[in-house]
Motif scaffolding. Structure first.
Motif, PDB file in Angstrom:
ATOM      1  N   SER A   1       0.761  -1.190   0.027  1.00 41.16           N
ATOM      2  CA  SER A   1      -0.085   0.140  -0.189  1.00 41.16           C
ATOM      3  C   SER A   1       0.732   1.495  -0.130  1.00 41.16           C
ATOM      4  CB  SER A   1      -1.003   0.098   1.350  1.00 41.16           C
ATOM      5  OG  SER A   1      -0.154   0.148   2.437  1.00 41.16           O
ATOM      6  N   LEU A   2       1.920   1.161   0.626  1.00 43.33           N
ATOM      7  CA  LEU A   2       2.914   2.431   0.488  1.00 43.33           C
ATOM      8  C   LEU A   2       3.347   2.678  -0.810  1.00 43.33           C
ATOM      9  CD1 LEU A   2       4.809   4.287   2.011  1.00 43.33           C
ATOM     10  CD2 LEU A   2       6.375   2.397   2.439  1.00 43.33           C
ATOM     11  N   SER A   3       3.743   1.601  -1.330  1.00 45.31           N
ATOM     12  CA  SER A   3       4.345   1.845  -2.789  1.00 45.31           C
ATOM     13  C   SER A   3       3.233   2.270  -3.779  1.00 45.31           C
ATOM     14  CB  SER A   3       4.827   0.361  -3.198  1.00 45.31           C
ATOM     15  OG  SER A   3       6.004  -0.043  -2.607  1.00 45.31           O
ATOM     16  N   LEU A   4       2.093   1.570  -3.768  1.00 47.38           N
ATOM     17  CA  LEU A   4       1.026   2.128  -4.362  1.00 47.38           C
ATOM     18  C   LEU A   4       0.615   3.762  -4.037  1.00 47.38           C
ATOM     19  CD1 LEU A   4      -1.504  -1.005  -4.167  1.00 47.38           C
ATOM     20  CD2 LEU A   4      -0.251   0.163  -6.270  1.00 47.38           C
ATOM     21  N   ALA A   5       0.518   3.956  -2.811  1.00 46.03           N
ATOM     22  CA  ALA A   5       0.444   5.358  -2.330  1.00 46.03           C
ATOM     23  C   ALA A   5       1.462   6.487  -2.925  1.00 46.03           C
ATOM     24  CB  ALA A   5       0.290   5.436  -1.148  1.00 46.03           C
ATOM     25  N   VAL A   6       2.700   5.981  -3.054  1.00 41.09           N
ATOM     26  CA  VAL A   6       3.978   7.069  -3.253  1.00 41.09           C
ATOM     27  C   VAL A   6       3.944   6.796  -4.854  1.00 41.09           C
ATOM     28  CG1 VAL A   6       6.297   7.195  -3.298  1.00 41.09           C
ATOM     29  CG2 VAL A   6       5.069   6.734  -0.926  1.00 41.09           C
ATOM     30  N   ASP A   7       3.868   5.789  -5.543  1.00 43.54           N
ATOM     31  CA  ASP A   7       3.820   5.730  -6.952  1.00 43.54           C
ATOM     32  C   ASP A   7       5.046   6.377  -7.398  1.00 43.54           C
ATOM     33  OD1 ASP A   7       2.784   5.012  -9.524  1.00 43.54           O
ATOM     34  OD2 ASP A   7       1.704   6.793  -9.693  1.00 43.54           O
ATOM     35  N   ASN A   8       6.216   5.644  -7.229  1.00 45.62           N
ATOM     36  CA  ASN A   8       7.453   6.153  -7.565  1.00 45.62           C
ATOM     37  C   ASN A   8       8.642   5.141  -7.510  1.00 45.62           C
ATOM     38  OD1 ASN A   8      10.425   7.273  -7.360  1.00 45.62           O
ATOM     39  ND2 ASN A   8       9.429   9.405  -7.452  1.00 45.62           N
ATOM     40  N   ASN A   9       9.054   4.849  -8.846  1.00 43.14           N
ATOM     41  CA  ASN A   9       9.776   3.458  -8.840  1.00 43.14           C
ATOM     42  C   ASN A   9      11.267   3.870  -9.094  1.00 43.14           C
ATOM     43  OD1 ASN A   9       7.737   1.597  -8.663  1.00 43.14           O
ATOM     44  ND2 ASN A   9       7.030   1.999 -10.872  1.00 43.14           N
ATOM     45  N   THR A  10      11.502   4.986  -8.949  1.00 41.33           N
ATOM     46  CA  THR A  10      13.061   5.303  -9.211  1.00 41.33           C
ATOM     47  C   THR A  10      13.706   4.923  -8.075  1.00 41.33           C
ATOM     48  OG1 THR A  10      12.998   7.491  -7.830  1.00 41.33           O
ATOM     49  CG2 THR A  10      12.065   7.593 -10.156  1.00 41.33           C
TER      50      THR A  10
END
Length: 282
Positions: free
Chosen positions: A41-50
Protein backbone atom coordinates in the motif's frame (compact mmCIF):
# COMPACT_ATOMS: atom_id res chain seq x y z
CA UNK A 1 20.79 10.04 -8.00
CA UNK A 2 21.93 13.31 -6.40
CA UNK A 3 24.32 12.28 -3.64
CA UNK A 4 24.69 15.87 -2.48
CA UNK A 5 21.17 15.87 -1.03
CA UNK A 6 20.20 14.53 2.36
CA UNK A 7 18.88 11.01 2.85
CA UNK A 8 15.55 10.89 4.68
CA UNK A 9 13.97 8.12 6.75
CA UNK A 10 10.22 8.67 7.27
CA UNK A 11 7.96 6.44 9.35
CA UNK A 12 4.21 6.17 8.88
CA UNK A 13 4.53 7.18 5.24
CA UNK A 14 1.58 5.48 3.57
CA UNK A 15 -0.88 8.30 4.35
CA UNK A 16 -1.30 11.71 5.91
CA UNK A 17 1.56 14.13 6.41
CA UNK A 18 4.09 11.31 5.99
CA UNK A 19 2.86 10.49 2.50
CA UNK A 20 2.77 14.16 1.47
CA UNK A 21 6.34 14.59 2.73
CA UNK A 22 7.69 11.52 0.92
CA UNK A 23 6.12 12.58 -2.37
CA UNK A 24 7.51 16.12 -2.09
CA UNK A 25 10.98 14.88 -1.15
CA UNK A 26 11.12 12.58 -4.16
CA UNK A 27 9.92 15.40 -6.42
CA UNK A 28 12.75 17.55 -5.09
CA UNK A 29 15.36 14.86 -5.79
CA UNK A 30 16.02 13.63 -2.26
CA UNK A 31 16.71 9.98 -1.48
CA UNK A 32 13.95 8.65 0.73
CA UNK A 33 13.40 5.52 2.78
CA UNK A 34 9.80 5.25 3.93
CA UNK A 35 8.18 2.77 6.29
CA UNK A 36 4.76 1.25 6.68
CA UNK A 37 3.25 -1.94 8.08
CA UNK A 38 2.05 -2.67 4.53
CA UNK A 39 4.77 -2.04 1.96
CA UNK A 40 2.44 -2.74 -0.98
CA UNK A 41 0.00 0.00 0.00
CA UNK A 42 2.94 2.30 0.65
CA UNK A 43 4.40 1.71 -2.81
CA UNK A 44 1.01 2.23 -4.45
CA UNK A 45 0.39 5.44 -2.52
CA UNK A 46 3.81 6.94 -3.31
CA UNK A 47 3.81 5.70 -6.92
CA UNK A 48 7.52 6.20 -7.51
CA UNK A 49 9.76 3.46 -8.88
CA UNK A 50 13.00 5.42 -9.06
CA UNK A 51 16.22 4.42 -7.32
CA UNK A 52 15.72 7.37 -4.93
CA UNK A 53 12.83 5.60 -3.20
CA UNK A 54 13.20 2.69 -0.80
CA UNK A 55 9.88 1.42 0.61
CA UNK A 56 10.24 -0.68 3.76
CA UNK A 57 7.84 -2.88 5.66
CA UNK A 58 8.64 -2.28 9.32
CA UNK A 59 7.05 -3.31 12.61
CA UNK A 60 7.96 -0.38 14.82
CA UNK A 61 7.51 -2.38 18.01
CA UNK A 62 9.92 -5.05 16.80
CA UNK A 63 13.46 -3.87 17.41
CA UNK A 64 14.95 -6.38 14.97
CA UNK A 65 12.63 -5.09 12.24
CA UNK A 66 13.68 -1.51 12.98
CA UNK A 67 17.39 -2.35 13.02
CA UNK A 68 17.14 -4.24 9.74
CA UNK A 69 15.35 -1.31 8.09
CA UNK A 70 17.99 1.18 9.21
CA UNK A 71 20.79 -1.08 7.97
CA UNK A 72 18.99 -1.60 4.63
CA UNK A 73 18.88 2.17 4.14
CA UNK A 74 22.55 2.59 5.02
CA UNK A 75 23.47 -0.22 2.62
CA UNK A 76 21.34 1.32 -0.16
CA UNK A 77 22.04 5.04 0.23
CA UNK A 78 25.30 5.05 2.21
CA UNK A 79 23.82 6.67 5.31
CA UNK A 80 20.89 8.59 6.76
CA UNK A 81 20.72 12.32 7.48
CA UNK A 82 17.15 13.06 8.59
CA UNK A 83 14.74 10.92 10.60
CA UNK A 84 11.07 11.88 10.71
CA UNK A 85 9.11 9.94 13.33
CA UNK A 86 5.63 10.40 11.95
CA UNK A 87 3.90 7.07 12.60
CA UNK A 88 0.99 7.19 15.00
CA UNK A 89 -2.78 7.24 15.31
CA UNK A 90 -5.49 9.10 17.20
CA UNK A 91 -7.34 7.51 20.08
CA UNK A 92 -10.60 9.04 21.25
CA UNK A 93 -12.12 8.30 24.65
CA UNK A 94 -12.33 9.86 28.08
CA UNK A 95 -9.92 8.59 30.70
CA UNK A 96 -12.67 6.66 32.47
CA UNK A 97 -13.79 5.04 29.23
CA UNK A 98 -10.38 3.92 28.06
CA UNK A 99 -9.42 0.34 28.79
CA UNK A 100 -5.89 -0.48 29.81
CA UNK A 101 -5.40 -2.28 26.49
CA UNK A 102 -6.59 0.72 24.44
CA UNK A 103 -4.34 3.12 26.34
CA UNK A 104 -1.27 0.90 26.10
CA UNK A 105 -1.77 0.29 22.38
CA UNK A 106 -1.82 4.03 21.74
CA UNK A 107 1.36 4.51 23.77
CA UNK A 108 2.97 1.52 22.03
CA UNK A 109 2.68 3.06 18.57
CA UNK A 110 2.90 6.76 19.36
CA UNK A 111 5.74 6.50 21.90
CA UNK A 112 7.48 3.14 22.10
CA UNK A 113 7.61 2.72 18.34
CA UNK A 114 9.12 6.19 18.08
CA UNK A 115 11.62 5.31 20.80
CA UNK A 116 12.65 2.11 19.02
CA UNK A 117 13.47 4.01 15.85
CA UNK A 118 15.15 6.92 17.65
CA UNK A 119 17.29 4.71 19.87
CA UNK A 120 18.60 2.66 16.96
CA UNK A 121 19.04 5.67 14.68
CA UNK A 122 21.09 7.50 17.30
CA UNK A 123 23.80 4.86 17.05
CA UNK A 124 24.24 5.76 13.38
CA UNK A 125 24.01 9.53 13.96
CA UNK A 126 26.37 9.42 16.95
CA UNK A 127 28.97 7.57 14.89
CA UNK A 128 28.78 9.95 11.93
CA UNK A 129 28.57 13.01 14.23
CA UNK A 130 25.60 14.48 12.41
CA UNK A 131 21.89 14.02 11.87
CA UNK A 132 18.50 15.57 12.51
CA UNK A 133 15.59 13.87 14.28
CA UNK A 134 12.19 15.43 13.66
CA UNK A 135 9.49 14.04 15.94
CA UNK A 136 5.88 14.74 14.98
CA UNK A 137 3.86 15.56 18.06
CA UNK A 138 0.65 17.62 17.80
CA UNK A 139 -0.75 20.81 19.22
CA UNK A 140 -2.32 18.24 21.56
CA UNK A 141 1.21 17.76 22.88
CA UNK A 142 1.14 21.28 24.33
CA UNK A 143 -2.57 21.81 25.00
CA UNK A 144 -4.46 18.96 26.61
CA UNK A 145 -7.86 20.53 27.24
CA UNK A 146 -9.66 18.50 24.58
CA UNK A 147 -12.37 16.35 26.22
CA UNK A 148 -12.12 12.75 25.08
CA UNK A 149 -8.52 13.00 23.88
CA UNK A 150 -6.66 12.46 27.16
CA UNK A 151 -4.66 9.36 26.28
CA UNK A 152 -3.76 10.68 22.83
CA UNK A 153 -2.70 14.00 24.38
CA UNK A 154 -0.60 12.10 26.91
CA UNK A 155 1.27 10.31 24.12
CA UNK A 156 1.95 13.58 22.34
CA UNK A 157 3.06 15.32 25.55
CA UNK A 158 5.46 12.40 25.99
CA UNK A 159 6.88 13.01 22.51
CA UNK A 160 7.67 16.57 23.59
CA UNK A 161 9.39 15.55 26.82
CA UNK A 162 11.57 12.87 25.33
CA UNK A 163 12.54 15.06 22.37
CA UNK A 164 13.58 17.90 24.66
CA UNK A 165 15.79 15.45 26.56
CA UNK A 166 17.12 14.03 23.29
CA UNK A 167 18.10 17.51 22.11
CA UNK A 168 20.31 17.93 25.18
CA UNK A 169 21.77 14.41 24.98
CA UNK A 170 22.53 14.49 21.26
CA UNK A 171 23.97 18.00 21.08
CA UNK A 172 27.54 16.90 21.74
CA UNK A 173 27.34 14.65 18.66
CA UNK A 174 26.11 17.48 16.41
CA UNK A 175 22.69 15.82 16.17
CA UNK A 176 19.68 18.15 16.11
CA UNK A 177 16.17 17.45 17.37
CA UNK A 178 12.94 19.21 16.46
CA UNK A 179 9.41 18.77 17.75
CA UNK A 180 6.70 19.52 15.18
CA UNK A 181 3.26 20.43 16.55
CA UNK A 182 0.78 20.18 13.66
CA UNK A 183 -2.68 21.63 13.93
CA UNK A 184 -5.52 20.32 11.78
CA UNK A 185 -4.34 19.32 8.29
CA UNK A 186 -6.51 18.12 5.44
CA UNK A 187 -5.43 14.48 5.60
CA UNK A 188 -7.20 11.25 6.53
CA UNK A 189 -6.21 11.61 10.22
CA UNK A 190 -9.81 12.04 11.38
CA UNK A 191 -11.02 9.11 9.28
CA UNK A 192 -11.23 5.37 9.88
CA UNK A 193 -7.83 3.74 9.99
CA UNK A 194 -6.13 6.73 11.58
CA UNK A 195 -8.57 7.19 14.45
CA UNK A 196 -9.88 4.71 17.01
CA UNK A 197 -13.03 5.15 19.07
CA UNK A 198 -13.51 3.86 22.63
CA UNK A 199 -14.82 0.31 22.84
CA UNK A 200 -17.01 1.17 25.84
CA UNK A 201 -18.28 4.77 25.56
CA UNK A 202 -20.12 6.28 28.52
CA UNK A 203 -23.07 8.44 27.48
CA UNK A 204 -22.77 10.73 30.52
CA UNK A 205 -19.69 12.37 28.99
CA UNK A 206 -21.59 14.86 26.83
CA UNK A 207 -18.59 17.17 26.26
CA UNK A 208 -16.56 14.30 24.83
CA UNK A 209 -19.44 13.09 22.66
CA UNK A 210 -20.04 16.62 21.37
CA UNK A 211 -16.34 16.90 20.51
CA UNK A 212 -16.53 13.65 18.54
CA UNK A 213 -19.57 14.89 16.61
CA UNK A 214 -17.86 18.21 15.90
CA UNK A 215 -14.82 16.46 14.46
CA UNK A 216 -16.99 14.14 12.35
CA UNK A 217 -19.40 16.77 11.02
CA UNK A 218 -17.62 20.13 11.15
CA UNK A 219 -13.87 19.61 10.94
CA UNK A 220 -13.48 16.80 8.38
CA UNK A 221 -12.89 18.46 5.03
CA UNK A 222 -12.47 21.88 6.60
CA UNK A 223 -9.02 21.49 8.12
CA UNK A 224 -7.05 24.69 7.50
CA UNK A 225 -3.69 22.98 6.95
CA UNK A 226 -2.36 22.10 3.47
CA UNK A 227 -0.31 18.83 3.56
CA UNK A 228 1.81 19.87 0.57
CA UNK A 229 2.81 23.09 2.32
CA UNK A 230 3.55 21.09 5.46
CA UNK A 231 5.93 18.94 3.40
CA UNK A 232 7.78 22.06 2.28
CA UNK A 233 8.03 23.22 5.89
CA UNK A 234 9.57 19.90 6.94
CA UNK A 235 12.19 20.29 4.21
CA UNK A 236 12.97 23.85 5.26
CA UNK A 237 13.39 22.73 8.88
CA UNK A 238 15.88 20.05 7.84
CA UNK A 239 17.88 22.54 5.78
CA UNK A 240 18.16 25.11 8.59
CA UNK A 241 21.56 25.52 10.19
CA UNK A 242 19.89 26.39 13.50
CA UNK A 243 16.68 24.40 13.41
CA UNK A 244 14.21 25.15 16.23
CA UNK A 245 13.53 22.65 18.99
CA UNK A 246 9.83 23.60 18.91
CA UNK A 247 7.98 24.26 15.65
CA UNK A 248 4.24 24.96 15.54
CA UNK A 249 2.83 23.98 12.17
CA UNK A 250 -0.31 25.76 10.99
CA UNK A 251 -2.01 28.98 11.99
CA UNK A 252 -4.39 27.10 14.31
CA UNK A 253 -1.51 25.41 16.11
CA UNK A 254 0.35 28.72 16.32
CA UNK A 255 -2.70 30.45 17.83
CA UNK A 256 -3.43 27.70 20.36
CA UNK A 257 0.22 27.76 21.46
CA UNK A 258 -0.01 31.47 22.17
CA UNK A 259 -3.22 30.90 24.15
CA UNK A 260 -1.54 28.22 26.27
CA UNK A 261 1.41 30.53 26.96
CA UNK A 262 -1.02 33.25 28.08
CA UNK A 263 -2.76 30.83 30.45
CA UNK A 264 0.57 29.80 31.96
CA UNK A 265 1.70 33.40 32.37
CA UNK A 266 -1.56 34.36 34.08
CA UNK A 267 -1.42 31.40 36.46
CA UNK A 268 2.24 32.04 37.28
CA UNK A 269 1.43 35.64 38.15
CA UNK A 270 -1.72 34.84 40.13
CA UNK A 271 -0.02 32.17 42.24
CA UNK A 272 3.51 33.56 42.53
CA UNK A 273 3.37 34.07 46.30
CA UNK A 274 2.04 30.56 46.98
CA UNK A 275 4.54 29.03 44.54
CA UNK A 276 7.50 30.63 46.28
CA UNK A 277 6.14 29.98 49.79
CA UNK A 278 7.33 26.37 49.67
CA UNK A 279 11.05 27.28 49.76
CA UNK A 280 13.14 27.00 52.92
CA UNK A 281 13.36 30.41 54.54
CA UNK A 282 16.75 32.08 54.16
Amino acid sequence: MDNSKKVWFVTGASKGLGLALVKKLLTEGYRVAATSRDVKSLSLAVDNNTSNFLPLQVELLNEESVLKAIQDVINTFGGIDVLVNNAGYGQIGTLEEMTDVEARENFDINIFGLLNVTRNMMSHFRTKKSGHIINVSSIAGLLGTFPGWGVYCATKFAVVGLTEALSAEAKEFNVKATIVYPGYFNTNFLKEGSMKMPANPIADYTAARNTEVWHETQMIGNQPGDPDKAALAFIQLAEMENAPLHFFMGSDSFGMAYNKIEVLQNELTANEVLSKSTDYKK
